[in-house]
Design a protein around this motif. Sequence first.
Motif, short mmCIF file in Angstrom:
data_model
loop_
_atom_site.label_atom_id
_atom_site.label_comp_id
_atom_site.label_asym_id
_atom_site.label_seq_id
_atom_site.Cartn_x
_atom_site.Cartn_y
_atom_site.Cartn_z
N LEU A 180 0.83 -1.20 0.00
CA LEU A 180 0.00 0.00 0.00
C LEU A 180 0.87 1.25 0.00
O LEU A 180 0.62 2.20 -0.76
CB LEU A 180 -0.92 -0.01 1.23
N ASP A 181 1.89 1.27 0.81
CA ASP A 181 2.75 2.45 0.93
C ASP A 181 3.45 2.77 -0.38
O ASP A 181 3.58 3.95 -0.76
CB ASP A 181 3.80 2.23 2.03
N GLU A 182 3.92 1.74 -1.10
CA GLU A 182 4.64 2.02 -2.34
C GLU A 182 3.72 2.61 -3.40
O GLU A 182 4.14 3.44 -4.21
CB GLU A 182 5.35 0.77 -2.87
N ILE A 183 2.46 2.21 -3.38
CA ILE A 183 1.50 2.76 -4.34
C ILE A 183 1.20 4.22 -4.03
O ILE A 183 1.20 5.08 -4.93
CB ILE A 183 0.21 1.92 -4.35
N ASP B 296 3.06 6.34 -2.44
CA ASP B 296 4.24 7.14 -2.74
C ASP B 296 4.41 7.34 -4.24
O ASP B 296 4.73 8.45 -4.70
CB ASP B 296 5.49 6.45 -2.17
N SER B 297 4.21 6.28 -5.03
CA SER B 297 4.43 6.37 -6.48
C SER B 297 3.42 7.29 -7.15
O SER B 297 3.78 8.08 -8.03
CB SER B 297 4.37 4.97 -7.09
N ILE B 298 2.16 7.17 -6.75
CA ILE B 298 1.13 8.02 -7.37
C ILE B 298 1.36 9.47 -6.98
O ILE B 298 1.24 10.38 -7.82
CB ILE B 298 -0.28 7.53 -6.97
N ARG B 299 1.69 9.72 -5.73
CA ARG B 299 1.97 11.09 -5.31
C ARG B 299 3.18 11.65 -6.06
O ARG B 299 3.19 12.82 -6.47
CB ARG B 299 2.20 11.14 -3.80
N PHE B 300 4.18 10.82 -6.27
CA PHE B 300 5.36 11.26 -7.00
C PHE B 300 5.00 11.60 -8.45
O PHE B 300 5.48 12.61 -9.00
CB PHE B 300 6.44 10.18 -6.96
N ARG C 24 -9.85 -3.16 -1.41
CA ARG C 24 -10.57 -1.90 -1.17
C ARG C 24 -9.67 -0.82 -0.57
O ARG C 24 -9.65 0.32 -1.09
CB ARG C 24 -11.79 -2.15 -0.29
N PRO C 25 -8.89 -1.10 0.46
CA PRO C 25 -7.99 -0.05 0.97
C PRO C 25 -6.97 0.40 -0.07
O PRO C 25 -6.63 1.59 -0.15
CB PRO C 25 -7.30 -0.72 2.17
N LEU C 26 -6.50 -0.53 -0.88
CA LEU C 26 -5.52 -0.21 -1.92
C LEU C 26 -6.12 0.73 -2.95
O LEU C 26 -5.52 1.73 -3.36
CB LEU C 26 -5.05 -1.50 -2.58
N ILE C 27 -7.33 0.41 -3.40
CA ILE C 27 -8.00 1.22 -4.42
C ILE C 27 -8.38 2.59 -3.88
O ILE C 27 -8.14 3.62 -4.53
CB ILE C 27 -9.23 0.46 -4.96
#
Length: 400
Positions: free
Chosen positions: A124-127, A129-133, A158-161
Amino acid sequence: MTSSSATPARRLRVFDSTLRDGEQAPGNAMNPEEKLELALAIEATGVDTIEAGFPSSSPSDFEATKLIAQALTTAKVATLNRAVREDIELAAEAGGIDHQVQIMATGSDVHLEHKRGLTRVEGLDEIIDSIRFATELGFTDITLGIEDASRGSDDLLRPLIEAGVEAGARTVALADTTGCLIPSEFGAQVARVRSWIPDDVILSTHCHQDLGLSLANALAGVEAGADEVQATLAGIGERAGNTPLEELAAVLLYKGEQLGVTSRLRTEKLYDAYLILSRIIGMSTPRNKAVFGDNAFATQAGIHQAGMLRNPVTYEYVEPHLFGRERGILIGRHSGRSVIRNLFDQMGLGIERELLDEIYDTYIAGRKDGTCIELGDLREIITARLLRTTAPAAQMAVTG
């Protein structure tokens, strides 16, 4: 009659992955110039988005993305990227910040544990971070592409999406990566995800063919509320392949009203693109494939031919000219005498039993090896046979 209060059809977006997922399969490699040629042909079919490649995977994909991003005028360019900042930077360099950047999320515990070696929290954290970047770099068209979503539980997905959308994703792509679901299962998952995300977030499907259900699953997804289908020409792709673009196009053409969707696909351009693909990757055409198959619009059976020669609608639901193809009436040992009788009628000849039997015995009945001749060739044979019969009489009339 259609009621004036009927719900208007929604436009289904079509995303082509031939150059990325299609190219990943063994034997399908293309160089950047070949990818560009094919991308332009695919753009002519009216797809909304063309996935140029995986820029961080190789210099070839990076170069192909640059070429395609500079050349396309009506379709949007997309790239696939890991949830890694370096990948996203390379994608920006290759395709610019105006293209659709897809960021892969890990969507199942199977992949988290056995492929990535990550916890759910780390995935979850890597997603996030990547989208914000990506948004910091200036990307506005960001896709959260969820690998192996079909084996992901709701309490993982659901939390991921929701976090991905909150971080800035404008599209969520659900991948049935292993092709493990049946339509009722995939449709139900799409419906659940649709209920989790805002209406203005695009929901896309990416289905694989391992059980032969990629198109059926994609259509189930559309009926459940998906806004986009990812597909490939001839269904090429990893293992058994992906949703075939041409089959999707045929369903949308003939069943779009029933499904409540429209598209901007130009079906008559699909076969041209397929021929370019086949030439580039050296792919032979199966006889029995829908739309593109050698026999897709051909018939040899006499019973079928008798009907089609009177009116093609008797056995022809998908119309060949709408897909850049031609109807083929092939004469072989299953054709019988009816096709010869029909040709005699078309040529204004009476039914000459002796000639009919001679033509049948010589050119049709003896084809035990399964070979066929074209209807036009048979017409020429009959014409030549008649000329040989009438020539001596005509010659005698002149010399007499």
